[in-house]
Design a protein around this motif. Structure first.
Motif, mmCIF file in Angstrom:
data_model
loop_
_atom_site.group_PDB
_atom_site.id
_atom_site.type_symbol
_atom_site.label_atom_id
_atom_site.label_comp_id
_atom_site.label_asym_id
_atom_site.label_seq_id
_atom_site.Cartn_x
_atom_site.Cartn_y
_atom_site.Cartn_z
ATOM 1 N N SER A 115 0.825 -1.211 0.000
ATOM 2 C CA SER A 115 0.000 0.000 0.000
ATOM 3 C C SER A 115 0.857 1.258 0.000
ATOM 4 N N THR A 116 1.995 1.225 0.692
ATOM 5 C CA THR A 116 2.895 2.382 0.679
ATOM 6 C C THR A 116 3.477 2.616 -0.706
ATOM 7 N N VAL A 117 3.848 1.534 -1.393
ATOM 8 C CA VAL A 117 4.370 1.671 -2.764
ATOM 9 C C VAL A 117 3.303 2.246 -3.688
ATOM 10 N N LEU A 118 2.083 1.767 -3.573
ATOM 11 C CA LEU A 118 1.003 2.295 -4.402
ATOM 12 C C LEU A 118 0.709 3.763 -4.078
ATOM 13 N N VAL A 119 0.752 4.101 -2.805
ATOM 14 C CA VAL A 119 0.501 5.493 -2.411
ATOM 15 C C VAL A 119 1.557 6.414 -3.017
ATOM 16 N N MET A 179 -7.818 -0.575 0.607
ATOM 17 C CA MET A 179 -8.336 0.304 1.650
ATOM 18 C C MET A 179 -7.207 1.138 2.271
ATOM 19 N N TYR A 180 -6.071 0.521 2.526
ATOM 20 C CA TYR A 180 -4.947 1.259 3.106
ATOM 21 C C TYR A 180 -4.415 2.305 2.129
ATOM 22 N N THR A 181 -4.426 1.990 0.846
ATOM 23 C CA THR A 181 -3.976 2.965 -0.155
ATOM 24 C C THR A 181 -4.889 4.183 -0.181
ATOM 25 N N SER A 182 -6.182 3.965 -0.209
ATOM 26 C CA SER A 182 -7.121 5.091 -0.201
ATOM 27 C C SER A 182 -7.080 5.851 1.117
ATOM 28 N N MET A 183 -6.741 5.187 2.206
ATOM 29 C CA MET A 183 -6.670 5.849 3.509
ATOM 30 C C MET A 183 -5.475 6.790 3.600
ATOM 31 N N ASN A 184 -4.348 6.399 3.034
ATOM 32 C CA ASN A 184 -3.115 7.181 3.178
ATOM 33 C C ASN A 184 -2.848 8.124 2.014
ATOM 34 N N LEU A 185 -3.563 7.971 0.915
ATOM 35 C CA LEU A 185 -3.277 8.795 -0.262
ATOM 36 C C LEU A 185 -3.472 10.293 -0.016
ATOM 37 N N PRO A 186 -4.550 10.764 0.628
ATOM 38 C CA PRO A 186 -4.665 12.217 0.853
ATOM 39 C C PRO A 186 -3.519 12.798 1.676
ATOM 40 N N ALA A 188 -0.473 11.616 1.882
ATOM 41 C CA ALA A 188 0.743 11.588 1.068
ATOM 42 C C ALA A 188 0.748 12.713 0.037
ATOM 43 N N VAL A 189 -0.386 13.006 -0.563
ATOM 44 C CA VAL A 189 -0.448 14.096 -1.544
ATOM 45 C C VAL A 189 -0.149 15.434 -0.882
ATOM 46 N N TRP A 190 -0.698 15.679 0.287
ATOM 47 C CA TRP A 190 -0.419 16.925 0.997
ATOM 48 C C TRP A 190 1.053 17.036 1.359
ATOM 49 N N MET A 191 1.646 15.959 1.848
ATOM 50 C CA MET A 191 3.058 16.009 2.227
ATOM 51 C C MET A 191 3.950 16.174 1.002
ATOM 52 N N MET A 192 3.702 15.386 -0.038
ATOM 53 C CA MET A 192 4.563 15.443 -1.211
ATOM 54 C C MET A 192 4.412 16.771 -1.946
ATOM 55 N N ARG A 193 3.246 17.382 -1.878
ATOM 56 C CA ARG A 193 3.084 18.677 -2.523
ATOM 57 C C ARG A 193 3.993 19.729 -1.892
ATOM 58 N N ALA A 232 10.187 10.305 4.233
ATOM 59 C CA ALA A 232 9.320 10.676 5.349
ATOM 60 C C ALA A 232 7.871 10.294 5.068
ATOM 61 N N THR A 233 7.397 10.543 3.850
ATOM 62 C CA THR A 233 6.029 10.178 3.497
ATOM 63 C C THR A 233 5.832 8.670 3.528
ATOM 64 N N ALA A 234 6.808 7.932 2.996
ATOM 65 C CA ALA A 234 6.701 6.470 2.989
ATOM 66 C C ALA A 234 6.683 5.910 4.401
ATOM 67 N N LEU A 235 7.512 6.455 5.277
ATOM 68 C CA LEU A 235 7.554 5.949 6.648
ATOM 69 C C LEU A 235 6.242 6.219 7.383
ATOM 70 N N ILE A 236 5.683 7.401 7.209
ATOM 71 C CA ILE A 236 4.425 7.724 7.880
ATOM 72 C C ILE A 236 3.289 6.856 7.356
ATOM 73 N N CYS A 237 3.236 6.649 6.039
ATOM 74 C CA CYS A 237 2.191 5.777 5.480
ATOM 75 C C CYS A 237 2.372 4.340 5.955
ATOM 76 N N PHE A 238 3.611 3.874 6.057
ATOM 77 C CA PHE A 238 3.864 2.519 6.552
ATOM 78 C C PHE A 238 3.401 2.367 7.996
ATOM 79 N N ILE A 239 3.693 3.367 8.816
ATOM 80 C CA ILE A 239 3.287 3.304 10.225
ATOM 81 C C ILE A 239 1.767 3.302 10.353
#
Length: 309
Positions: A115-119, A179-186, A188-193, A232-239
Motif C-alpha cells: 500500500s505504501t508503494v502504491l501510495v 483500503m490502506y492505499t485510499s486511507m493514506n493517499l490524501p 501523502a499528496v499533501w506532504m509530497m506537494r 518521510a512520506t513512505a515511513l508515515i504511510c507505513f506506520i
C-alpha cells in the motif's frame, strides 16, 4: 537687550557618573538583564529530558510488564521488583496454544509495504501536478483531498463491509491493501506537494531543454532532490498501515488477519492476559521501530524540508 547665557561646562568626573547612573537605570528598569546562557541551556536540557521520560514511561512500563508473570503483572499496585520471565513471549509465539504469529505479521508487512508503494506511485505525480505544474484551482483539489479525511472510518465501515461481502472481498489481503492505499493517499499528496514545491524550477527547465520527458524528470531529477520527503512520506504511510486496526478487524478473518488483530486475540475475560498483551505489543512494535531508526536521517530531513529558506 538680550542676555546671552553661557553653556554650563561639565567636568569629566560628572559625565562618567551620569553615564554610570544611566546604565544602571537602563539595566534595572528598561534594558535587557544579563542572564547566563549556560544556566538557561542546562535548565532547558533538564526540562527536555524530564518531558521525554514522561512520554517514555508508559512504553518502558509495557516492556517491563511483558517480562513478568501474569500474576505479578495483575497486582495492584504493580510490583516493579517481581521476578522476570519469558513466559509471555513464549505464549505469544504459540508455545502452548500452537498458534503462530507469523502469518498475521506477514499479512501486516504485505499490506503495509504494498500500500505504501502504491501510495507513492499515485501521490508523486499528483503532487507534481499540484506544485511544480499546478492545475487550475489547485487549492480546491487540495481541500478535496483533505475533506476525504474528515469523515470517521466508523461511519464508512458498514458500507465497506457490505460492498466487500457483495463482491466476495472479505478476508482478502488485496482488498485491505486497496483500503490502506485510499486511507493514506490524501496525507501523502499533501506532504509530497509541500516537498516538491521546494524543487528548483531551473533544474526542471534545464532538463526540458535537454529533451527529458516527464517520466525521466520524475525519476532522475525530482526523485533524488525530494528523496528525504519521499522517505518521510513512505515511513508515515507505513506506520499508519501497520497500526491500523478497525478496517482489518472488520474486513479480515483467519486468512488475511493482521498483527493488530492478532494482538487483540490475547484479550480475554476468562483469565489473566496483561503480560501476554504487553509482550505481543512489544514484538509487533519492533518492525515500526526498526523502520524509523533505519530512515531516521531521511525522516528528519524530510520533515524539516522547506523550514529554512
Amino acid at each position: 537687550m538680550s542676555t546671552l547665557t553661557a553653556p554650563r561646562s561639565t567636568s569629566p568626573a560628572s559625565t562618567a557618573a551620569n553615564s554610570r547612573t544611566s546604565r544602571r537605570s537602563f539595566g534595572r528598569f528598561g534594558g535587557k538583564s544579563r542572564m547566563d546562557p549556560t544556566r538557561n541551556n542546562t535548565a532547558a536540557g533538564i526540562a527536555a529530558w524530564l518531558l521525554a521520560l514522561l512520554f517514555a514511561t508508559p512504553v518502558l512500563w509495557m516492556i517491563l510488564t511483558s517480562f513478568h508473570s501474569e500474576t505479578d503483572a495483575a497486582t495492584n499496585p504493580p510490583s516493579i521488583a517481581a521476578n522476570l520471565t519469558l513466559d509471555a513471549y513464549k505464549e505469544f509465539f504459540g508455545a502452548s496454544s500452537g498458534v503462530s504469529p507469523w502469518p498475521p505479521m506477514i499479512n501486516s508487512a504485505t499490506a503495509s509495504i504494498l500500500s505504501t508503494v502504491l501510495v507513492l506511485a499515485l501521490a508523486i505525480p499528483a503532487a507534481y501536478a499540484l506544485s511544480i505544474r499546478p492545475v487550475k484551482k489547485w487549492t480546491d483539489v487540495m481541500f478535496f483531498f483533505l475533506s476525504t479525511k474528515m469523515m470517521p472510518v466508523v461511519a464508512a465501515i458498514l458500507p465497506l463491509y457490505l460492498f466487500a461481502r457483495t463482491v466476495g472481498a472479505l478476508d482478502n489481503i488485496w482488498f485491505l491493501i486497496l483500503m490502506y492505499t485510499s486511507m493514506n493517499l490524501p496525507i501523502a499528496v499533501w506532504m509530497m506537494r509541500s516537498f516538491l514545491a521546494e524543487v528548483p524550477e531551473e533544474m526542471l527547465e534545464a532538463a526540458q531543454i535537454d529533451g527529458a520527458n516527464l517520466l525521466l524528470i520524475l525519476r532522475k531529477i525530482i526523485a533524488p532532490v525530494a528523496m528525504p520527503g519521499i522517505a518521510a512520506t513512505a515511513l508515515i504511510c507505513f506506520i499508519f498501515s501497520w497500526n491500523e486496526l478497525l478496517l482489518a478487524r472488520v474486513l479480515t478473518g483467519v486468512v488475511a488477519g493482521t498483527a493488530p488483530v492478532f494482538l487483540t486475540g490475547f484479550v480475554s475475560g476468562q483469565g489473566l492476559f496483561l503480560a501476554k498483551v504487553c509482550a505481543a505489543a512489544v514484538v509487533i512494535s519492533l518492525p515500526v521501530l526498526f523502520a524509523g531508526f533505519a530512515a531516521q536521517d531521511k525522516l528528519v530531513q524530510g520533515l524539516s524540508l522547506g523550514a529554512v529558506k
